[in-house]
Scaffold this motif. Structure first.
Motif, mmCIF file in Angstrom:
data_model
loop_
_atom_site.group_PDB
_atom_site.id
_atom_site.type_symbol
_atom_site.label_atom_id
_atom_site.label_comp_id
_atom_site.label_asym_id
_atom_site.label_seq_id
_atom_site.Cartn_x
_atom_site.Cartn_y
_atom_site.Cartn_z
ATOM 1 N N VAL B 231 119.747 57.942 65.752
ATOM 2 C CA VAL B 231 119.449 58.722 66.959
ATOM 3 C C VAL B 231 118.491 57.890 67.785
ATOM 4 O O VAL B 231 117.504 57.367 67.259
ATOM 5 C CB VAL B 231 118.797 60.067 66.575
ATOM 6 N N THR B 232 118.791 57.710 69.042
ATOM 7 C CA THR B 232 117.874 56.919 69.875
ATOM 8 C C THR B 232 117.838 57.443 71.304
ATOM 9 O O THR B 232 118.837 57.947 71.827
ATOM 10 C CB THR B 232 118.260 55.420 69.849
ATOM 11 N N HIS B 233 116.659 57.320 71.893
ATOM 12 C CA HIS B 233 116.515 57.624 73.319
ATOM 13 C C HIS B 233 116.696 56.372 74.153
ATOM 14 O O HIS B 233 116.749 56.427 75.367
ATOM 15 C CB HIS B 233 115.110 58.191 73.599
ATOM 16 N N ASN B 234 116.726 55.242 73.448
ATOM 17 C CA ASN B 234 116.804 53.953 74.133
ATOM 18 C C ASN B 234 118.273 53.559 74.248
ATOM 19 O O ASN B 234 118.909 53.151 73.286
ATOM 20 C CB ASN B 234 116.011 52.930 73.314
ATOM 21 N N MET B 235 118.806 53.673 75.456
ATOM 22 C CA MET B 235 120.250 53.423 75.617
ATOM 23 C C MET B 235 120.608 51.965 75.398
ATOM 24 O O MET B 235 121.674 51.659 74.890
ATOM 25 C CB MET B 235 120.709 53.909 76.977
ATOM 26 N N GLN B 236 119.676 51.071 75.777
ATOM 27 C CA GLN B 236 119.946 49.646 75.525
ATOM 28 C C GLN B 236 120.070 49.411 74.029
ATOM 29 O O GLN B 236 120.872 48.600 73.579
ATOM 30 C CB GLN B 236 118.816 48.765 76.074
ATOM 31 N N GLN B 237 119.244 50.130 73.273
ATOM 32 C CA GLN B 237 119.303 49.973 71.822
ATOM 33 C C GLN B 237 120.641 50.457 71.277
ATOM 34 O O GLN B 237 121.253 49.790 70.447
ATOM 35 C CB GLN B 237 118.168 50.773 71.185
ATOM 36 N N ALA B 238 121.089 51.599 71.767
ATOM 37 C CA ALA B 238 122.395 52.105 71.329
ATOM 38 C C ALA B 238 123.478 51.088 71.676
ATOM 39 O O ALA B 238 124.354 50.788 70.859
ATOM 40 C CB ALA B 238 122.688 53.445 72.001
ATOM 41 N N ALA B 239 123.395 50.521 72.883
ATOM 42 C CA ALA B 239 124.409 49.554 73.314
ATOM 43 C C ALA B 239 124.375 48.299 72.443
ATOM 44 O O ALA B 239 125.404 47.762 72.066
ATOM 45 C CB ALA B 239 124.188 49.190 74.786
ATOM 46 N N ARG B 240 123.155 47.838 72.133
ATOM 47 C CA ARG B 240 123.030 46.598 71.363
ATOM 48 C C ARG B 240 123.438 46.777 69.912
ATOM 49 O O ARG B 240 124.072 45.910 69.322
ATOM 50 C CB ARG B 240 121.571 46.103 71.388
ATOM 51 N N CYS B 241 123.034 47.908 69.311
ATOM 52 C CA CYS B 241 123.124 48.019 67.847
ATOM 53 C C CYS B 241 124.385 48.688 67.335
ATOM 54 O O CYS B 241 124.757 48.477 66.190
ATOM 55 C CB CYS B 241 121.975 48.864 67.316
ATOM 56 N N SER B 242 124.988 49.565 68.118
ATOM 57 C CA SER B 242 125.978 50.449 67.508
ATOM 58 C C SER B 242 127.407 50.020 67.796
ATOM 59 O O SER B 242 127.688 49.300 68.760
ATOM 60 C CB SER B 242 125.762 51.884 67.994
ATOM 61 N N ASP B 243 128.292 50.490 66.930
ATOM 62 C CA ASP B 243 129.729 50.272 67.117
ATOM 63 C C ASP B 243 130.358 51.470 67.817
ATOM 64 O O ASP B 243 131.302 51.324 68.585
ATOM 65 C CB ASP B 243 130.404 50.071 65.759
#
Lengths: 225, 280
Positions: B231-243
């Motif tokens: 779960v993240t509020h950081n959209m860049q993080q979601a974009a970078r880390c997730s499939d």
């Protein structure tokens, strides 16, 4: 600090360099096919144009994905933007090489109008410009990139000179018109290839310094000289 | 003399162009690790999730994004039944972990939480040594053999990219570690019991950018072995880390797709507005 996605950017840069090498080879082969009348080589150049089209699609795809998912900033962002523009220029270089090869096939069936001196010279300069511009992808050297842009006028000069010479051929002997026109178009293609190399060099200055030198007074003055 | 060139590392070129012609070859989708079907969740009379259904793929990173109160953390906490601890909480629908209903009457919740580990927003190491923090899960599972514990502690700390920083101070208090190190210690503690799934609830929100980058890189490594839901509020993080990325809003699952699609061409205008930073 190395990040897990750094490799994606290096792959992107490698593809751009490979595309550049392919474009250079296409130009060299097209001019070789013209000078030697080698129709088989010309046909290979025409067929290999798809390779550059595929490179362009792949590089665009990688750039869009990287911008979308990796949120690049600063030099990384500039590399991705410049890479997309340079790949477009290289694809056009491939189109021009293919055009030269098609005209080489036509000219191979006709007696030569004059020895091939100026066209190989123009091609050699254009290829040097392309190579040097692409080298800036590995070694950020803005001064060298600016020097490449300035060389564009050498090719323009040769194109104008050849244009005048071929025009006089046509005036003197209308039987030379079709061959002279083919050579004029080839000269124009080489002049355009040098323009694309010049564009790439300008993009490399932006990559190195975030400075947009397109249409600058400094370069316009040099071009007039 | 030639001026020195700026230090840009040369790019090793592959032996031949690796240009793919046409669309990439179809790859079989990974098996489903968590299957969520028609889940409604209530805190007393208030409904926090409305008929949520989605499949979490195995050995992939799935990100839950959405504004505060959208239900993303609630759903995450359903996966190891952390919400059982909340008074008045009630769940309808089914959640299957590897095909097994996690609400089945005969299911051992302690076993479930071994299989589904969790890393929280704020690092929460126990007031014990680094070693004991990592060994804790094994000790309560009855492992006593020192050689086994040593092996697992080292493997877990290496897995959490903390070994080099911690190997010389294993028996010092975990509370002496920096915030980023403490969070990686919590990840080491979670992976020590070899769970199937690791849930991460905003694991980087209390960390500085360098510590965040380390945890993100770690998440990328961990997906080789574990299924990760973050779960993240950081959209860049979601974009970078997730499939895969799921966007929630007001307790509804608005859109769930490949991360590339969510950030490039989302189907729903609400998703587009959220990932563009226009609301939330």
């Amino acid at each position: 600090m190395k990040r897990f996605f750094d490799e994606e950017l290096e792959t992107f840069r490698s593809h751009l360099i490979l595309m550049g090498e392919t474009a250079v080879r296409q130009v060299q082969d097209a001019v070789k096919a013209l000078v030697t009348g080698d129709i088989a080589l010309a046909d290979r150049v025409i067929a290999a144009d798809d390779e550059l089209d595929n490179f362009e699609l792949q590089i665009d795809d990688e750039a869009i994905r990287y911008m979308n998912l990796r949120a690049p900033v600063a030099t990384e962002l500039r590399l991705v933007i410049v890479g997309m523009k340079a790949s477009h220029d290289l694809e056009r270089v491939g189109d021009e090489a293919s055009n030269i090869a098609k005209r080489a096939v036509k000219l191979a069936a006709l007696p030569p109008l004059k020895p091939y001196v100026d066209l190989p010279r123009m091609a050699a300069i254009a290829v040097e410009m392309l190579r040097a511009a692409l080298d800036c992808l590995l070694h950020l050297e803005p001064d060298r990139a600016i020097a490449i842009v300035k060389r564009d006028s050498e090719v323009d000069q040769l194109n104008r000179q050849l244009y005048r010479e071929l025009t006089s051929f046509m005036i003197e002997n209308p039987a030379t018109v079709s061959r002279a026109l083919e050579l004029m178009f080839i000269s124009k293609s080489l002049e355009r290839i040098a323009d694309h190399a010049s564009n790439i060099a300008e993009e490399m200055v932006f990559l190195a310094q975030a400075r947009d030198i397109r249409h600058s007074e400094e370069l316009k003055k040099t071009a007039v000289e | 003399m030639e001026p020195p060139r700026p230090a840009v590392p040369p790019v090793p070129l592959p032996a031949r162009p690796v240009v793919a012609v046409g669309p990439p070859a179809a790859v079989a989708p990974p098996p489903v690790k968590l299957r969520v079907r028609s889940v409604n969740f209530f805190y007393g009379a208030k409904q926090a999730l409305h008929s949520v259904s989605l499949d979490i793929p195995e050995k992939r990173v799935t990100a839950f994004i959405g504004p505060s109160g959208c239900g993303k953390s609630t759903l995450l906490r359903c996966f190891n039944r952390m919400n059982d601890l909340v008074d008045g909480a009630r769940l309808e629908g089914t959640i299957l972990l590897g095909g097994q209903d996690i609400h089945a009457p005969n299911l051992d919740v302690i076993e479930l939480r071994k299989r589904v580990g969790m890393v929280f927003q704020k690092s929460n190491p126990f007031p014990k040594s680094i070693y004991e923090n990592v060994a804790y899960g094994l000790r309560i599972a009855g492992v006593r053999q020192k050689s086994t514990l040593d092996t697992v502690v080292e493997k877990s700390l290496r897995g959490a990219a903390l070994w080099d920083e911690a190997k010389d101070r294993l028996h010092e208090s975990a509370l002496g570690l920096s915030g980023g190190q403490q969070q990686r210690l919590c990840i080491a503690r979670a992976i020590a019991v070899e769970p199937d799934v690791i849930l991460m609830d905003e694991p980087c929100s209390a960390l500085d950018p360098i510590a965040t980058a380390k945890v993100e890189d770690l998440i990328h490594e961990l997906k080789r072995e574990f299924t990760i839901v973050i779960v993240t509020h950081n959209m860049q993080q979601a974009a970078r880390c997730s499939d895969r990325t799921a966007f929630f809003y007001l307790g509804q699952l608005v859109e769930y797709s490949d991360t590339g699609t969510i950030f490039m061409n989302p189907a729903n205008p609400q998703t587009e507005a959220y990932v563009s930073g226009r609301f939330g």
